[in-house]
Design an enzyme around this catalytic site. Structure first.
Site, PDB file in Angstrom:
ATOM      1  N   GLU A  35       0.883  -1.166   0.000  1.00  0.00           N
ATOM      2  CA  GLU A  35       0.000   0.000   0.000  1.00  0.00           C
ATOM      3  C   GLU A  35       0.917   1.211   0.000  1.00  0.00           C
ATOM      4  OE1 GLU A  35      -2.191   0.834   3.534  1.00  0.00           O
ATOM      5  OE2 GLU A  35      -3.500   2.236   2.497  1.00  0.00           O
ATOM      6  N   CYS A  51      -2.410   8.206   2.787  1.00  0.00           N
ATOM      7  CA  CYS A  51      -2.071   7.829   1.404  1.00  0.00           C
ATOM      8  C   CYS A  51      -3.258   8.011   0.467  1.00  0.00           C
ATOM      9  CB  CYS A  51      -1.533   6.413   1.351  1.00  0.00           C
ATOM     10  SG  CYS A  51      -2.691   5.209   1.994  1.00  0.00           S
TER      11      CYS A  51
END
Ligand code: ADP
Length: 358
Positions: free
Chosen positions: A267, A301
């Site tokens: 990720e 993110c």
């Protein structure tokens, strides 16, 4: 809401010594004795310290995880036994939510309320969710289209030792998102939190042991990414790595994984776009965009960091967003008026200001 004096006292007492690492069920200092300091982003001051693991410490932890997997002390438990322990971890996170939230605020700068009522309950719920999976992971029997006396079935088995590497922006919740599914599947773990925010993960380790996770099944090694992280990603006994962090480190991981064909979950960073059409409900759009980019001081993110708006509503949207941003109160996570905590570090502040200038 703010933490009570007794919670402050508990945390001060907890942090009076360097925090130890969890290897093979024991709380240990590092082989080198080296210590890293934890900085409070709101003050820039050192408020705690923890041991910096060496290559040797990391290898020991991986070997302990591997041994625990081979002798089946966790993966051999019945699904309901595993489920009960995961559920117990969730309960312990809830019971210790004030302490965990204060650790997140001191270590990562988050507003206390956001940690206490946002991330900590989410971490607990992750363990509950995956507790449910323990009894529902099974293979299937397949009908075969070729004539003959054949039987065909699939099984779902734990992969072995998994390396879990987390970043600093949501330390506890990231550890929960990675540990809970791995444990539900029956894997053994080597967990490495970010060197910037290691404290809540170590505390979670205590809760996991208290809940009944057997020795060696969860190992937590703190320290430098280039040493601890690097040892994990290259180690042949680690079958899978789940990593959340920078794209640059993600690329290194892909190369390292080739060694024993590790499976990877990555990720990495993003620049997520938000698109607003001319018929959008602007009030809802502004609230959504604001939450999307300003939560956790933008250190997410999936933050909505690019915004595209139809020309017809562009000016009104901008005016609304400026108003939204003006109402944000930046400050220490321990000030009840604060709605946005500090950025994680001076270096990160300089980087963000550089982008603003650009
Ligand atoms: P961020 O910019 O989010 O800090 P990093 O990729 O630097 O992203 O850090 C995320 C995690 O990866 C941290 O736990 C860090 O210690 C670890 N890490 C950093 N470098 C490496 C590396 N070479 N190998 C493995 N892990 C690493």
């Amino acid at each position: 809401m703010q933490p009570s004096k007794s919670i402050h006292d508990d945390v001060t007492k907890l942090l009076s010594d360097p925090q130890k690492m969890l290897i093979d069920g024991r709380w240990v200092s590092s082989a080198s004795g080296q210590i890293f300091e934890s900085l409070n982003p709101a003050t820039g001051k050192v408020f705690a310290s923890f041991y910096a693991g060496t290559k040797e410490d990391t290898e020991k932890a991986i070997e302990a995880a591997s041994q625990s997997f081979d002798d089946k002390r966790w993966c051999g438990k019945t699904p309901t036994e595993k489920a009960r322990i995961l559920w117990r971890i969730a309960d312990l996170i809830d019971e210790n939510a004030d302490i965990l939230a204060l650790l997140e605020t001191l270590d990562g700068g988050k507003p206390y309320g956001a940690a206490r009522y946002g991330e900590i309950p989410v971490a607990a719920e992750s363990f509950r969710y995956y507790a449910g999976w323990c009894t529902k992971i099974h293979g299937k029997t397949m009908d075969i289209s070729i004539p003959g006396d054949f039987h065909s079935y699939s099984r779902r088995e734990p992969i072995g030792v998994v390396g879990l590497i987390t970043p600093w922006n949501g330390p506890l919740v990231m550890a929960a998102w990675k540990c809970a599914p791995a444990l539900a599947a029956g894997c053994s773990i080597i967990l490495k939190p970010s060197e910037v925010t290691s404290l809540s993960t170590l505390y979670l380790g205590h809760l996991m042991i208290q809940a009944g996770i057997p020795d060696g099944v969860v190992n937590i090694v703190t320290g430098d990414g280039m040493i601890v992280g690097n040892t994990i990603i290259h180690h042949p006994l680690v079958q899978k790595v789940s990593f959340t962090g920078s794209t640059a480190t993600g690329k290194k991981l892909i190369q390292a994984a080739a060694g024993n064909l590790k499976k990877l979950t990555l990720e990495l960073g993003g620049k997520s776009p938000v698109i607003v059409y001319k018929d959008a409900d602007l009030e809802k759009a502004i609230a959504g965009i604001g939450a999307g980019i300003f939560s956790n001081a933008g250190q997410v993110c999936v933050a909505g960091s690019r915004l595209f708006a139809a020309p017809e509503i562009y000016d009104d949207l901008l005016t609304g967003l400026i108003e939204y941003a003006r109402n944000i109160k930046v400050g220490s996570g321990l000030d009840p008026a604060t709605t946005m905590g500090p950025l994680i570090s001076k270096e990160h502040l300089a980087r963000v200001l550089g982008y603003v200038k650009k």
